[in-house]
Design an enzyme around this catalytic site. Structure first.
Site, PDB file in Angstrom:
ATOM      1  N   TYR A 109       0.830  -1.184   0.239  1.00 43.16           N
ATOM      2  CA  TYR A 109      -0.274   0.101  -0.032  1.00 43.16           C
ATOM      3  C   TYR A 109       0.884   1.231  -0.008  1.00 43.16           C
ATOM      4  O   TYR A 109       1.930   1.142   0.650  1.00 43.16           O
ATOM      5  CB  TYR A 109      -1.129   0.216   1.192  1.00 43.16           C
ATOM      6  CG  TYR A 109      -1.621   1.313   1.293  1.00 43.16           C
ATOM      7  CD1 TYR A 109      -2.685   1.587   0.782  1.00 43.16           C
ATOM      8  CD2 TYR A 109      -1.166   2.311   1.995  1.00 43.16           C
ATOM      9  CE1 TYR A 109      -3.623   2.736   0.675  1.00 43.16           C
ATOM     10  CE2 TYR A 109      -1.745   3.528   2.120  1.00 43.16           C
ATOM     11  CZ  TYR A 109      -2.936   3.829   1.682  1.00 43.16           C
ATOM     12  OH  TYR A 109      -3.577   4.931   1.451  1.00 43.16           O
ATOM     13  N   GLU A 197      -3.186   7.849  -3.996  1.00 39.81           N
ATOM     14  CA  GLU A 197      -3.120   6.392  -3.385  1.00 39.81           C
ATOM     15  C   GLU A 197      -3.039   5.452  -4.296  1.00 39.81           C
ATOM     16  O   GLU A 197      -3.513   5.330  -5.175  1.00 39.81           O
ATOM     17  CB  GLU A 197      -4.519   6.388  -2.670  1.00 39.81           C
ATOM     18  CG  GLU A 197      -4.437   5.118  -1.787  1.00 39.81           C
ATOM     19  CD  GLU A 197      -5.901   4.733  -1.201  1.00 39.81           C
ATOM     20  OE1 GLU A 197      -5.937   4.974   0.080  1.00 39.81           O
ATOM     21  OE2 GLU A 197      -6.882   4.567  -1.948  1.00 39.81           O
TER      22      GLU A 197
END
Ligand code: GDP
Ligand code: MN
Length: 390
Positions: A109, A197
Protein backbone atom coordinates in the site's frame (compact mmCIF):
# COMPACT_ATOMS: atom_id res chain seq x y z
CA UNK A 1 -12.20 16.70 -7.27
CA UNK A 2 -11.88 13.04 -8.11
CA UNK A 3 -10.76 11.45 -11.40
CA UNK A 4 -10.90 7.93 -12.84
CA UNK A 5 -8.11 5.38 -12.52
CA UNK A 6 -7.20 5.58 -16.24
CA UNK A 7 -6.91 9.37 -16.02
CA UNK A 8 -4.82 9.15 -12.86
CA UNK A 9 -2.48 6.69 -14.55
CA UNK A 10 -2.09 8.91 -17.64
CA UNK A 11 -1.31 11.89 -15.43
CA UNK A 12 1.17 9.98 -13.26
CA UNK A 13 2.84 8.53 -16.35
CA UNK A 14 3.46 12.08 -17.61
CA UNK A 15 5.49 12.68 -14.42
CA UNK A 16 7.56 9.56 -15.04
CA UNK A 17 5.76 7.25 -12.61
CA UNK A 18 5.71 3.60 -13.65
CA UNK A 19 2.09 2.65 -14.25
CA UNK A 20 0.39 -0.28 -15.97
CA UNK A 21 -0.04 -0.23 -19.75
CA UNK A 22 -3.67 0.16 -20.71
CA UNK A 23 -6.40 2.08 -22.54
CA UNK A 24 -9.87 3.29 -21.72
CA UNK A 25 -12.82 1.86 -23.69
CA UNK A 26 -16.45 2.96 -23.92
CA UNK A 27 -17.69 0.07 -26.07
CA UNK A 28 -16.93 -3.60 -26.65
CA UNK A 29 -15.31 -2.78 -30.00
CA UNK A 30 -13.05 -0.18 -28.40
CA UNK A 31 -12.15 -2.72 -25.71
CA UNK A 32 -11.11 -5.29 -28.31
CA UNK A 33 -9.09 -2.73 -30.23
CA UNK A 34 -7.40 -1.65 -27.01
CA UNK A 35 -6.56 -5.27 -26.19
CA UNK A 36 -5.06 -5.83 -29.65
CA UNK A 37 -3.06 -2.61 -29.44
CA UNK A 38 -1.59 -3.70 -26.10
CA UNK A 39 -0.37 -6.87 -27.78
CA UNK A 40 -0.07 -8.84 -24.55
CA UNK A 41 -1.05 -12.41 -23.66
CA UNK A 42 -3.49 -11.70 -20.84
CA UNK A 43 -5.55 -8.70 -19.90
CA UNK A 44 -7.40 -7.25 -16.93
CA UNK A 45 -10.74 -5.54 -17.55
CA UNK A 46 -11.42 -2.86 -14.92
CA UNK A 47 -14.65 -0.92 -14.39
CA UNK A 48 -14.04 2.82 -14.21
CA UNK A 49 -16.09 4.43 -11.45
CA UNK A 50 -15.20 6.97 -8.77
CA UNK A 51 -14.98 4.37 -6.03
CA UNK A 52 -12.61 1.68 -4.82
CA UNK A 53 -13.22 -1.91 -3.80
CA UNK A 54 -14.12 -2.79 -7.39
CA UNK A 55 -12.25 -6.08 -7.28
CA UNK A 56 -14.52 -7.56 -4.61
CA UNK A 57 -17.63 -6.22 -6.34
CA UNK A 58 -16.86 -7.92 -9.68
CA UNK A 59 -15.40 -4.85 -11.37
CA UNK A 60 -11.88 -6.23 -11.97
CA UNK A 61 -11.65 -9.36 -14.14
CA UNK A 62 -8.91 -11.42 -15.72
CA UNK A 63 -9.16 -12.19 -19.46
CA UNK A 64 -7.09 -14.88 -21.25
CA UNK A 65 -8.40 -14.28 -24.77
CA UNK A 66 -9.79 -11.42 -26.86
CA UNK A 67 -13.19 -13.09 -26.59
CA UNK A 68 -12.96 -12.94 -22.80
CA UNK A 69 -12.02 -9.24 -22.99
CA UNK A 70 -15.21 -8.63 -25.01
CA UNK A 71 -17.30 -10.79 -22.71
CA UNK A 72 -16.14 -9.05 -19.54
CA UNK A 73 -16.52 -5.60 -21.13
CA UNK A 74 -20.03 -6.45 -22.28
CA UNK A 75 -20.90 -7.63 -18.77
CA UNK A 76 -19.45 -4.57 -17.03
CA UNK A 77 -20.69 -1.73 -19.27
CA UNK A 78 -24.07 -0.61 -18.02
CA UNK A 79 -23.70 -2.65 -14.85
CA UNK A 80 -24.55 -1.12 -11.50
CA UNK A 81 -21.40 -1.80 -9.50
CA UNK A 82 -21.84 -1.97 -5.74
CA UNK A 83 -18.71 -1.78 -3.57
CA UNK A 84 -18.14 -0.86 0.07
CA UNK A 85 -17.34 2.65 -1.14
CA UNK A 86 -20.37 3.24 -3.38
CA UNK A 87 -23.04 2.60 -0.77
CA UNK A 88 -26.09 0.45 -1.51
CA UNK A 89 -27.10 2.47 -4.55
CA UNK A 90 -23.93 1.49 -6.45
CA UNK A 91 -22.51 3.27 -9.48
CA UNK A 92 -23.25 2.86 -13.17
CA UNK A 93 -20.24 1.60 -15.16
CA UNK A 94 -19.86 3.70 -18.31
CA UNK A 95 -16.29 2.83 -19.28
CA UNK A 96 -13.67 0.21 -18.66
CA UNK A 97 -9.89 0.21 -18.59
CA UNK A 98 -8.26 -2.56 -20.59
CA UNK A 99 -4.95 -3.30 -18.94
CA UNK A 100 -2.05 -5.61 -19.55
CA UNK A 101 -2.06 -8.34 -16.87
CA UNK A 102 1.10 -8.43 -14.78
CA UNK A 103 2.82 -11.16 -12.79
CA UNK A 104 2.55 -9.91 -9.25
CA UNK A 105 5.38 -10.65 -6.82
CA UNK A 106 4.00 -8.74 -3.84
CA UNK A 107 1.33 -6.10 -3.20
CA UNK A 108 2.01 -3.04 -1.00
CA UNK A 109 0.00 0.00 0.00
CA UNK A 110 1.20 3.54 -0.69
CA UNK A 111 -0.53 6.83 0.05
CA UNK A 112 0.43 10.50 0.11
CA UNK A 113 -1.83 12.93 1.96
CA UNK A 114 -1.61 16.22 3.78
CA UNK A 115 -1.41 15.58 7.51
CA UNK A 116 -3.03 18.63 9.05
CA UNK A 117 -1.77 17.81 12.53
CA UNK A 118 1.86 17.53 11.38
CA UNK A 119 1.25 20.45 9.00
CA UNK A 120 3.06 18.67 6.17
CA UNK A 121 2.49 15.95 3.58
CA UNK A 122 3.04 12.39 4.76
CA UNK A 123 3.96 9.34 2.73
CA UNK A 124 2.39 6.17 4.14
CA UNK A 125 3.32 2.64 3.17
CA UNK A 126 2.30 -0.79 4.33
CA UNK A 127 3.10 -4.39 3.53
CA UNK A 128 -0.68 -4.98 3.73
CA UNK A 129 -1.38 -3.93 0.16
CA UNK A 130 -4.40 -4.66 -1.97
CA UNK A 131 -6.73 -4.70 1.04
CA UNK A 132 -8.81 -2.05 2.71
CA UNK A 133 -6.29 0.30 4.34
CA UNK A 134 -8.96 1.54 6.79
CA UNK A 135 -9.13 -1.99 8.23
CA UNK A 136 -5.35 -2.13 8.57
CA UNK A 137 -5.37 1.28 10.30
CA UNK A 138 -8.08 0.14 12.72
CA UNK A 139 -6.78 -3.35 13.52
CA UNK A 140 -3.01 -3.28 13.02
CA UNK A 141 -1.94 0.39 12.89
CA UNK A 142 1.69 -0.64 13.53
CA UNK A 143 1.73 -2.05 10.00
CA UNK A 144 1.45 1.43 8.50
CA UNK A 145 4.72 3.35 8.25
CA UNK A 146 4.41 7.13 7.97
CA UNK A 147 7.03 9.69 7.07
CA UNK A 148 6.31 13.42 7.15
CA UNK A 149 7.96 15.51 4.42
CA UNK A 150 8.74 19.04 5.54
CA UNK A 151 8.06 21.06 2.36
CA UNK A 152 11.03 23.34 3.10
CA UNK A 153 13.39 20.36 3.07
CA UNK A 154 11.62 18.32 0.40
CA UNK A 155 11.82 14.59 -0.23
CA UNK A 156 15.28 13.22 0.72
CA UNK A 157 16.94 9.85 0.55
CA UNK A 158 16.60 9.31 4.32
CA UNK A 159 12.82 9.52 3.93
CA UNK A 160 12.97 6.83 1.27
CA UNK A 161 15.26 4.64 3.41
CA UNK A 162 12.89 4.86 6.37
CA UNK A 163 9.94 3.80 4.19
CA UNK A 164 11.91 1.02 2.53
CA UNK A 165 13.17 -0.38 5.87
CA UNK A 166 9.58 -0.35 7.10
CA UNK A 167 8.64 -2.55 4.14
CA UNK A 168 11.60 -4.91 4.77
CA UNK A 169 12.92 -4.37 1.25
CA UNK A 170 16.27 -5.84 0.27
CA UNK A 171 19.00 -3.76 -1.32
CA UNK A 172 17.92 -4.24 -4.94
CA UNK A 173 14.26 -3.64 -4.09
CA UNK A 174 15.21 -0.54 -2.12
CA UNK A 175 16.98 0.85 -5.17
CA UNK A 176 13.90 0.30 -7.33
CA UNK A 177 11.63 1.77 -4.64
CA UNK A 178 13.84 4.87 -4.42
CA UNK A 179 13.38 5.36 -8.15
CA UNK A 180 9.63 4.86 -8.02
CA UNK A 181 8.71 7.34 -5.26
CA UNK A 182 10.25 10.71 -6.30
CA UNK A 183 8.22 11.23 -9.51
CA UNK A 184 5.09 10.25 -7.58
CA UNK A 185 5.80 12.80 -4.87
CA UNK A 186 6.57 15.33 -7.57
CA UNK A 187 3.15 14.67 -9.13
CA UNK A 188 1.44 15.03 -5.73
CA UNK A 189 2.99 18.46 -5.23
CA UNK A 190 2.82 19.86 -8.74
CA UNK A 191 -0.81 18.93 -9.38
CA UNK A 192 -2.07 20.30 -6.03
CA UNK A 193 -3.33 16.82 -5.22
CA UNK A 194 -4.92 16.28 -1.82
CA UNK A 195 -4.48 12.51 -2.06
CA UNK A 196 -2.38 10.10 -4.06
CA UNK A 197 -3.18 6.47 -3.33
CA UNK A 198 -1.53 3.50 -5.00
CA UNK A 199 -3.22 0.36 -3.69
CA UNK A 200 -1.71 -1.94 -4.59
CA UNK A 201 1.77 -0.76 -5.34
CA UNK A 202 3.19 -3.91 -6.83
CA UNK A 203 6.62 -5.47 -6.85
CA UNK A 204 6.64 -7.40 -10.12
CA UNK A 205 8.29 -10.78 -10.54
CA UNK A 206 10.98 -8.98 -12.60
CA UNK A 207 11.89 -6.83 -9.57
CA UNK A 208 10.29 -3.55 -10.71
CA UNK A 209 7.74 -1.48 -8.82
CA UNK A 210 4.61 -0.45 -10.68
CA UNK A 211 1.33 1.33 -9.82
CA UNK A 212 -1.33 -1.35 -10.38
CA UNK A 213 -4.12 0.93 -9.19
CA UNK A 214 -4.13 4.73 -8.86
CA UNK A 215 -6.41 7.16 -7.11
CA UNK A 216 -5.94 10.92 -7.21
CA UNK A 217 -7.96 13.61 -5.45
CA UNK A 218 -7.37 17.29 -6.03
CA UNK A 219 -7.83 20.41 -3.97
CA UNK A 220 -10.61 22.25 -5.83
CA UNK A 221 -9.05 25.56 -4.83
CA UNK A 222 -5.96 24.70 -6.87
CA UNK A 223 -7.81 23.59 -10.00
CA UNK A 224 -7.66 26.99 -11.68
CA UNK A 225 -3.92 26.41 -11.99
CA UNK A 226 -4.48 23.10 -13.80
CA UNK A 227 -7.06 23.48 -16.57
CA UNK A 228 -5.97 20.13 -18.07
CA UNK A 229 -6.89 18.40 -14.79
CA UNK A 230 -10.12 20.38 -14.37
CA UNK A 231 -11.09 19.04 -17.82
CA UNK A 232 -10.88 15.48 -16.49
CA UNK A 233 -13.90 16.07 -14.29
CA UNK A 234 -16.65 13.48 -14.81
CA UNK A 235 -19.80 15.10 -13.50
CA UNK A 236 -21.87 11.96 -14.02
CA UNK A 237 -19.98 10.48 -11.05
CA UNK A 238 -20.94 13.28 -8.65
CA UNK A 239 -23.96 14.05 -6.41
CA UNK A 240 -26.45 16.10 -8.48
CA UNK A 241 -27.39 18.61 -5.77
CA UNK A 242 -23.80 19.12 -4.65
CA UNK A 243 -22.78 19.61 -8.27
CA UNK A 244 -25.43 22.24 -8.90
CA UNK A 245 -24.43 24.02 -5.71
CA UNK A 246 -20.82 24.11 -6.90
CA UNK A 247 -21.92 25.71 -10.18
CA UNK A 248 -23.39 28.56 -8.14
CA UNK A 249 -20.31 28.78 -5.89
CA UNK A 250 -22.20 27.45 -2.89
CA UNK A 251 -20.58 24.91 -0.60
CA UNK A 252 -23.25 22.29 -0.02
CA UNK A 253 -22.86 18.87 1.56
CA UNK A 254 -25.92 16.68 2.05
CA UNK A 255 -26.27 15.03 5.46
CA UNK A 256 -28.81 12.66 7.04
CA UNK A 257 -30.77 14.86 9.46
CA UNK A 258 -34.02 16.82 9.02
CA UNK A 259 -33.08 20.42 9.89
CA UNK A 260 -31.91 22.23 6.76
CA UNK A 261 -29.50 25.13 7.26
CA UNK A 262 -28.71 28.20 5.19
CA UNK A 263 -25.76 30.07 6.60
CA UNK A 264 -23.19 32.61 5.43
CA UNK A 265 -19.59 31.69 6.17
CA UNK A 266 -18.10 28.24 6.75
CA UNK A 267 -17.33 28.87 10.44
CA UNK A 268 -20.86 30.00 11.21
CA UNK A 269 -22.21 27.08 9.17
CA UNK A 270 -20.23 24.63 11.30
CA UNK A 271 -21.28 26.22 14.58
CA UNK A 272 -24.88 26.18 13.33
CA UNK A 273 -24.63 22.42 12.81
CA UNK A 274 -23.14 22.07 16.30
CA UNK A 275 -25.90 24.07 17.97
CA UNK A 276 -28.59 22.11 16.13
CA UNK A 277 -27.07 18.93 17.57
CA UNK A 278 -26.80 20.49 21.03
CA UNK A 279 -30.49 21.34 20.79
CA UNK A 280 -31.30 17.69 20.17
CA UNK A 281 -31.65 17.78 16.38
CA UNK A 282 -29.73 16.59 13.33
CA UNK A 283 -28.66 18.89 10.48
CA UNK A 284 -29.80 17.87 6.98
CA UNK A 285 -26.93 19.61 5.30
CA UNK A 286 -23.95 21.91 5.46
CA UNK A 287 -24.56 25.00 3.35
CA UNK A 288 -22.35 28.05 3.18
CA UNK A 289 -23.86 30.60 0.81
CA UNK A 290 -20.66 32.64 1.01
CA UNK A 291 -19.66 35.97 2.48
CA UNK A 292 -21.82 37.86 0.00
CA UNK A 293 -25.16 36.28 0.82
CA UNK A 294 -27.91 37.75 -1.36
CA UNK A 295 -31.60 37.25 -2.02
CA UNK A 296 -30.57 35.07 -4.94
CA UNK A 297 -28.21 32.80 -3.02
CA UNK A 298 -30.79 32.35 -0.27
CA UNK A 299 -33.39 31.37 -2.88
CA UNK A 300 -30.97 28.83 -4.38
CA UNK A 301 -30.31 27.54 -0.90
CA UNK A 302 -34.03 26.94 -0.32
CA UNK A 303 -34.27 25.23 -3.68
CA UNK A 304 -31.37 22.85 -2.98
CA UNK A 305 -32.41 22.01 0.56
CA UNK A 306 -36.05 21.33 -0.27
CA UNK A 307 -35.10 18.63 -2.78
CA UNK A 308 -34.17 16.56 0.24
CA UNK A 309 -37.44 14.99 1.34
CA UNK A 310 -36.11 14.48 4.90
CA UNK A 311 -36.10 18.22 5.56
CA UNK A 312 -38.83 19.20 8.02
CA UNK A 313 -37.64 22.70 8.98
CA UNK A 314 -35.07 25.21 7.78
CA UNK A 315 -32.87 27.41 9.90
CA UNK A 316 -31.59 30.54 8.17
CA UNK A 317 -28.68 31.87 10.18
CA UNK A 318 -27.11 34.92 8.63
CA UNK A 319 -24.80 37.48 10.11
CA UNK A 320 -24.84 40.78 8.30
CA UNK A 321 -21.28 42.05 8.16
CA UNK A 322 -20.90 43.29 4.62
CA UNK A 323 -24.38 42.14 3.66
CA UNK A 324 -27.35 44.08 5.01
CA UNK A 325 -29.94 42.06 6.92
CA UNK A 326 -32.90 44.02 5.53
CA UNK A 327 -31.93 42.95 2.00
CA UNK A 328 -31.66 39.35 3.10
CA UNK A 329 -35.06 39.57 4.80
CA UNK A 330 -36.61 40.77 1.53
CA UNK A 331 -34.80 37.98 -0.29
CA UNK A 332 -36.17 35.38 2.12
CA UNK A 333 -39.72 36.64 1.57
CA UNK A 334 -39.33 36.61 -2.20
CA UNK A 335 -37.75 33.17 -2.21
CA UNK A 336 -40.34 31.72 0.15
CA UNK A 337 -43.09 32.93 -2.17
CA UNK A 338 -41.43 31.83 -5.39
CA UNK A 339 -40.31 28.41 -4.28
CA UNK A 340 -43.40 27.63 -2.19
CA UNK A 341 -41.51 26.82 0.95
CA UNK A 342 -43.84 24.45 2.76
CA UNK A 343 -41.82 23.79 5.92
CA UNK A 344 -41.28 26.15 8.86
CA UNK A 345 -38.42 28.57 8.24
CA UNK A 346 -36.71 29.88 11.34
CA UNK A 347 -34.82 33.06 10.63
CA UNK A 348 -32.03 34.48 12.72
CA UNK A 349 -30.58 37.65 11.25
CA UNK A 350 -28.05 39.68 13.18
CA UNK A 351 -25.64 42.48 12.37
CA UNK A 352 -26.11 45.40 9.99
CA UNK A 353 -29.76 46.54 9.82
CA UNK A 354 -31.00 43.57 11.86
CA UNK A 355 -33.77 45.67 13.40
CA UNK A 356 -35.16 46.69 10.00
CA UNK A 357 -34.97 43.08 8.88
CA UNK A 358 -37.06 41.96 11.86
CA UNK A 359 -39.70 44.54 11.01
CA UNK A 360 -39.84 43.49 7.38
CA UNK A 361 -40.36 39.84 8.31
CA UNK A 362 -42.93 40.67 10.97
CA UNK A 363 -44.95 42.89 8.64
CA UNK A 364 -45.01 40.23 5.93
CA UNK A 365 -46.81 37.97 8.39
CA UNK A 366 -46.14 34.68 6.63
CA UNK A 367 -47.08 31.73 8.76
CA UNK A 368 -44.10 29.57 7.76
CA UNK A 369 -41.60 32.21 8.86
CA UNK A 370 -40.62 32.30 12.52
CA UNK A 371 -38.26 34.95 13.81
CA UNK A 372 -35.53 33.96 16.24
CA UNK A 373 -33.73 36.53 18.36
CA UNK A 374 -30.46 34.69 18.69
CA UNK A 375 -28.70 31.60 17.43
CA UNK A 376 -29.60 29.27 20.29
CA UNK A 377 -33.27 30.22 20.15
CA UNK A 378 -33.14 29.76 16.36
CA UNK A 379 -31.70 26.26 16.71
CA UNK A 380 -34.19 25.25 19.40
CA UNK A 381 -37.15 26.53 17.38
CA UNK A 382 -35.88 24.76 14.26
CA UNK A 383 -35.41 21.46 16.09
CA UNK A 384 -38.87 21.70 17.66
CA UNK A 385 -40.43 22.58 14.31
CA UNK A 386 -38.71 19.61 12.65
CA UNK A 387 -40.15 17.35 15.34
CA UNK A 388 -43.57 18.70 14.49
CA UNK A 389 -44.23 20.74 17.65
CA UNK A 390 -43.91 24.45 17.19
P1 GDP B 1 -9.94 -1.95 -6.52
O1 GDP B 1 -10.48 -3.25 -6.03
O2 GDP B 1 -11.01 -1.02 -6.96
O3 GDP B 1 -9.02 -1.31 -5.54
O4 GDP B 1 -9.09 -2.30 -7.85
P2 GDP B 1 -7.54 -2.67 -8.04
O5 GDP B 1 -7.05 -1.98 -9.24
O6 GDP B 1 -6.77 -2.42 -6.81
O7 GDP B 1 -7.59 -4.23 -8.35
C1 GDP B 1 -8.02 -5.17 -7.39
C2 GDP B 1 -7.09 -6.36 -7.36
O8 GDP B 1 -7.06 -7.00 -8.62
C3 GDP B 1 -5.64 -6.04 -7.05
O9 GDP B 1 -5.40 -5.88 -5.68
C4 GDP B 1 -4.94 -7.23 -7.65
O10 GDP B 1 -4.89 -8.28 -6.70
C5 GDP B 1 -5.83 -7.64 -8.81
N1 GDP B 1 -5.19 -7.23 -10.07
C6 GDP B 1 -5.36 -6.05 -10.73
N2 GDP B 1 -4.54 -6.00 -11.82
C7 GDP B 1 -3.86 -7.15 -11.85
C8 GDP B 1 -2.82 -7.72 -12.71
O11 GDP B 1 -2.37 -7.12 -13.69
N3 GDP B 1 -2.37 -8.95 -12.40
C9 GDP B 1 -2.82 -9.65 -11.32
N4 GDP B 1 -2.32 -10.86 -11.08
N5 GDP B 1 -3.76 -9.17 -10.48
C10 GDP B 1 -4.26 -7.94 -10.74
MN1 MN C 1 -7.11 -0.75 -5.43
Amino acid sequence: MNIHEYQAKELLHSFGVKVTRGHVAHTVIEAEQAAIKLGCKNWIVKAQIHAGGRGKGGGVKFARTLAEVSEQTERMLGMNLVTHQTGKAGKLVQKVYIQEAYDIGKEYYLGIVLDRRLEMPVIMVSTEGGVDIETVAAETPEKIIKVGIDPVIGLRSYHLRKLAYGLNLNKAQMKEFSRFIPPLYDAYQKTDASLVEINPLVLLKNGEFIALDAKLNFDDNGLYRHPEIADMRDETEEDAAELEAAHYDLSYVKLDGNVGCIVNGAGLAMSTMDIIKQSGGEPANFLDVGGNASAETVARGFDLILRDKNVKAILVNIFGGIVRCDRIAKGILEAAREIHVHVPVIVRLDGTNAKEAGEILQEANIKEIIIAHDMREGAQLAVQAAKGDR
